[in-house]
Motif scaffolding. Structure first.
Motif, PDB file in Angstrom:
ATOM      1  N   ALA A  28      54.583  46.198  45.182  1.00 62.52           N
ATOM      2  CA  ALA A  28      54.042  45.281  46.190  1.00 62.52           C
ATOM      3  C   ALA A  28      52.605  44.900  45.838  1.00 62.52           C
ATOM      4  O   ALA A  28      51.809  45.761  45.456  1.00 62.52           O
ATOM      5  CB  ALA A  28      54.082  45.926  47.563  1.00 62.52           C
ATOM      6  N   PRO A  29      52.245  43.628  45.945  1.00 61.56           N
ATOM      7  CA  PRO A  29      50.863  43.229  45.651  1.00 61.56           C
ATOM      8  C   PRO A  29      49.893  43.832  46.652  1.00 61.56           C
ATOM      9  O   PRO A  29      50.182  43.943  47.848  1.00 61.56           O
ATOM     10  CB  PRO A  29      50.904  41.703  45.755  1.00 61.56           C
ATOM     11  N   LYS A  30      48.720  44.231  46.156  1.00 60.23           N
ATOM     12  CA  LYS A  30      47.713  44.817  47.035  1.00 60.23           C
ATOM     13  C   LYS A  30      47.153  43.777  47.999  1.00 60.23           C
ATOM     14  O   LYS A  30      46.803  44.095  49.136  1.00 60.23           O
ATOM     15  CB  LYS A  30      46.583  45.425  46.193  1.00 60.23           C
ATOM     16  N   ARG A  31      47.030  42.558  47.546  1.00 61.09           N
ATOM     17  CA  ARG A  31      46.592  41.431  48.373  1.00 61.09           C
ATOM     18  C   ARG A  31      47.197  40.158  47.799  1.00 61.09           C
ATOM     19  O   ARG A  31      47.574  40.101  46.629  1.00 61.09           O
ATOM     20  CB  ARG A  31      45.056  41.286  48.367  1.00 61.09           C
ATOM     21  N   VAL A  32      47.254  39.117  48.600  1.00 65.11           N
ATOM     22  CA  VAL A  32      47.581  37.781  48.118  1.00 65.11           C
ATOM     23  C   VAL A  32      46.277  36.994  48.095  1.00 65.11           C
ATOM     24  O   VAL A  32      45.676  36.719  49.135  1.00 65.11           O
ATOM     25  CB  VAL A  32      48.616  37.077  49.021  1.00 65.11           C
ATOM     26  N   LEU A  33      45.826  36.651  46.903  1.00 66.20           N
ATOM     27  CA  LEU A  33      44.536  35.988  46.733  1.00 66.20           C
ATOM     28  C   LEU A  33      44.723  34.475  46.663  1.00 66.20           C
ATOM     29  O   LEU A  33      45.675  33.984  46.035  1.00 66.20           O
ATOM     30  CB  LEU A  33      43.843  36.507  45.475  1.00 66.20           C
ATOM     31  N   VAL A  34      43.815  33.761  47.285  1.00 67.42           N
ATOM     32  CA  VAL A  34      43.988  32.304  47.387  1.00 67.42           C
ATOM     33  C   VAL A  34      42.836  31.504  46.803  1.00 67.42           C
ATOM     34  O   VAL A  34      42.986  30.310  46.531  1.00 67.42           O
ATOM     35  CB  VAL A  34      44.193  31.883  48.868  1.00 67.42           C
ATOM     36  N   ARG A  35      41.685  32.139  46.588  1.00 67.85           N
ATOM     37  CA  ARG A  35      40.537  31.374  46.097  1.00 67.85           C
ATOM     38  C   ARG A  35      39.529  32.309  45.428  1.00 67.85           C
ATOM     39  O   ARG A  35      39.418  33.473  45.790  1.00 67.85           O
ATOM     40  CB  ARG A  35      39.843  30.655  47.269  1.00 67.85           C
ATOM     41  N   GLY A  36      38.834  31.783  44.429  1.00 71.17           N
ATOM     42  CA  GLY A  36      37.777  32.532  43.783  1.00 71.17           C
ATOM     43  C   GLY A  36      36.596  31.641  43.465  1.00 71.17           C
ATOM     44  O   GLY A  36      36.759  30.444  43.198  1.00 71.17           O
ATOM     45  N   GLU A  37      35.425  32.219  43.480  1.00 64.81           N
ATOM     46  CA  GLU A  37      34.209  31.501  43.114  1.00 64.81           C
ATOM     47  C   GLU A  37      33.191  32.501  42.583  1.00 64.81           C
ATOM     48  O   GLU A  37      32.840  33.463  43.271  1.00 64.81           O
ATOM     49  CB  GLU A  37      33.624  30.752  44.317  1.00 64.81           C
ATOM     50  N   GLY A  38      32.738  32.288  41.363  1.00 69.46           N
ATOM     51  CA  GLY A  38      31.805  33.224  40.764  1.00 69.46           C
ATOM     52  C   GLY A  38      32.418  34.602  40.661  1.00 69.46           C
ATOM     53  O   GLY A  38      33.516  34.776  40.126  1.00 69.46           O
ATOM     54  N   ALA A  39      31.736  35.601  41.171  1.00 76.01           N
ATOM     55  CA  ALA A  39      32.222  36.978  41.102  1.00 76.01           C
ATOM     56  C   ALA A  39      33.006  37.391  42.349  1.00 76.01           C
ATOM     57  O   ALA A  39      33.285  38.579  42.538  1.00 76.01           O
ATOM     58  CB  ALA A  39      31.045  37.928  40.904  1.00 76.01           C
ATOM     59  N   TYR A  40      33.391  36.422  43.185  1.00 75.56           N
ATOM     60  CA  TYR A  40      34.051  36.752  44.456  1.00 75.56           C
ATOM     61  C   TYR A  40      35.442  36.131  44.555  1.00 75.56           C
ATOM     62  O   TYR A  40      35.726  35.091  43.960  1.00 75.56           O
ATOM     63  CB  TYR A  40      33.185  36.273  45.631  1.00 75.56           C
ATOM     64  N   LEU A  41      36.292  36.800  45.352  1.00 75.58           N
ATOM     65  CA  LEU A  41      37.643  36.357  45.643  1.00 75.58           C
ATOM     66  C   LEU A  41      37.884  36.411  47.146  1.00 75.58           C
ATOM     67  O   LEU A  41      37.253  37.207  47.856  1.00 75.58           O
ATOM     68  CB  LEU A  41      38.664  37.260  44.940  1.00 75.58           C
ATOM     69  N   TRP A  42      38.824  35.586  47.617  1.00 81.11           N
ATOM     70  CA  TRP A  42      39.223  35.582  49.021  1.00 81.11           C
ATOM     71  C   TRP A  42      40.728  35.700  49.110  1.00 81.11           C
ATOM     72  O   TRP A  42      41.464  35.108  48.297  1.00 81.11           O
ATOM     73  CB  TRP A  42      38.784  34.288  49.708  1.00 81.11           C
ATOM     74  N   ASP A  43      41.207  36.471  50.099  1.00 87.54           N
ATOM     75  CA  ASP A  43      42.644  36.623  50.273  1.00 87.54           C
ATOM     76  C   ASP A  43      43.171  35.659  51.336  1.00 87.54           C
ATOM     77  O   ASP A  43      42.420  34.876  51.918  1.00 87.54           O
ATOM     78  CB  ASP A  43      43.014  38.079  50.567  1.00 87.54           C
TER      79      ASP A  43
END
Length: 403
Positions: A28-43
């Motif tokens: 199972a995926p730990k999170r579903v990620l939808v966006r990234g910018e620089g050193a950051y990600l958002w789920d």
């Protein structure tokens, strides 16, 4: 292009859809990620994470780097793919640029075979070793070189190998970092020795300073190829273009991938000296390897690393992280090892899975490759303040661990 996706928008719903549609190769995926910018990600639920894993050492320039985005977009609008019956300017330019990174002795030239991944780069190297007329390969205990059948044959972990036996044979494993054991294993029937300059999947294991020099001497004495796997360590990850550079050697084969495309799938098998000409027409091939979009991504990555002085940045932030984590003097931290921005925090207890899970809940993406160590492989653009935010949070995470 949101009209191409039917996204429910919640972690729970997307995870359920994932389980119903994708093979269960990763759990199972730990999170579903939808966006990234620089050193950051958002789920998918809007939570923000500091990416200290870099997509397993891939996203060396972070996420959505504007120079890479511009280069890839422009190339795709111009020429996206041609078969390897034809060449493209980005493919040629990237091969030349990669070869220019080597400080090889005068008269030693090289050539490049492009692939889509690290395991494919190692498959190409494996086939090159067979072109020597020999079949024996010496690898190391703890090694990881990929999951395809040839790469898996020189990978150590029994759990990865046993279900797929029989693998290509005539592979001998010796203790990593032990030059005497290596010398005893290599003979005049050995085609190649394959080594990682730092073992990444085994917990960022750094060999003795003289190890690669000994490997070069031993292989040369027996007419064997020295194959250095820089899939994880190469393209600046350890603070130099290649980790083997500090040892002052020239390998016969070097494989790279991961950071070369900063998220665009690309790998390369680089032959130096006589090894550059062992593959001839009909010996090997690829449909997508070195296509114009992947090649321009590689060129963009190398350009940004040079332009922005990121090799110096990797060393500076890596040293800062090492010193700052060591200074915490927490009872669960034994020390920090590695080089540049490929680091392992060695723990005193086998609780790395708990720490990685707690870190994720706190907004930090790290990895637990072995039971008692955490791996950090963040983007080269990681700033000091971001690094310090993780260091500041780490003691509190460790205090929550159940021993």
């Amino acid at each position: 292009m949101s009209e191409l996706l039917t996204v429910d928008g919640t972690q729970a719903a997307l995870t359920t859809r994932y389980a119903g549609a994708l093979m269960n190769t990763f759990g199972a995926p730990k999170r579903v990620l939808v966006r990234g910018e620089g050193a950051y990600l958002w789920d998918a639920d809007g939570n923000k994470y500091l990416d200290l894993l870099g997509g397993l050492a891939v996203n060396c320039l972070g996420h959505a780097h504007p120079f890479v985005v511009s280069a890839v977009t422009s190339q795709l609008a111009t020429l996206g793919h041609v078969s390897n019956f034809f060449a493209s300017a980005p493919q040629i330019a990237l091969a030349e640029k990669l070869l220019g990174l080597f400080d090889a002795p005068e008269g030693v030239t090289g050539k490049v075979f492009f692939t889509n991944s690290g395991t494919e780069a190692n498959e190409a190297a494996f086939k090159i070793t067979r072109r020597t007329g020999r079949t024996k390969i010496v690898s190391t205990i703890g090694a990881f070189h990929g999951r395809s059948m040839g790469a898996l044959a020189v990978t150590w972990k029994p759990a990865y190998r046993e279900a797929f036996a029989p693998l290509p044979g005539d592979v001998e494993f010796v203790p990593y970092g032990d030059a005497e054991a290596l010398a005893a294993a290599v003979d005049d029937q050995t085609a190649a020795v394959v080594l990682e300059p730092i073992q990444g999947e085994n917990g960022v294991v750094v060999p003795p300073d003289s190890y690669l020099q000994a490997a070069r001497r031993i292989t040369s004495e027996h007419g064997a190829l020295l194959w250095i796997d820089e899939i994880q360590t190469g393209i600046g990850r350890t603070g130099s273009w290649f980790a083997f550079e500090k040892d002052g050697i020239t390998p016969d084969l070097v494989t790279v991938a991961k950071g070369l495309g900063a998220g665009i799938p690309i790998g390369a098998c680089i032959g130096l000296g006589a090894a550059a000409d062992l593959l001839q027409p009909g010996n090997h091939g690829t449909t997508f390897g070195g296509n114009p979009v992947a090649a321009i991504a590689g060129l963009a990555v190398l350009t940004v690393i040079e332009r922005d002085g990121l090799l110096d940045q990797v060393n500076a932030i890596g040293n800062h992280l090492t010193d700052a984590v060591t200074a915490l003097d927490h009872p669960l931290i034994e020390g920090v090892r590695g080089r540049g921005l490929l680091l392992a925090i060695q723990l005193t207890q086998p609780v790395s899975d708990q720490v990685a899970a707690l870190a994720l809940e706190a907004g930090f993406i790290v990895n637990n490759p072995i039971a008692d160590a955490l791996r950090l492989a963040p983007p080269y653009i990681l700033g000091k303040a971001d690094a310090d935010s993780f260091v500041a949070a780490l003691p509190g995470l460790l205090d929550k661990v159940e021993i």
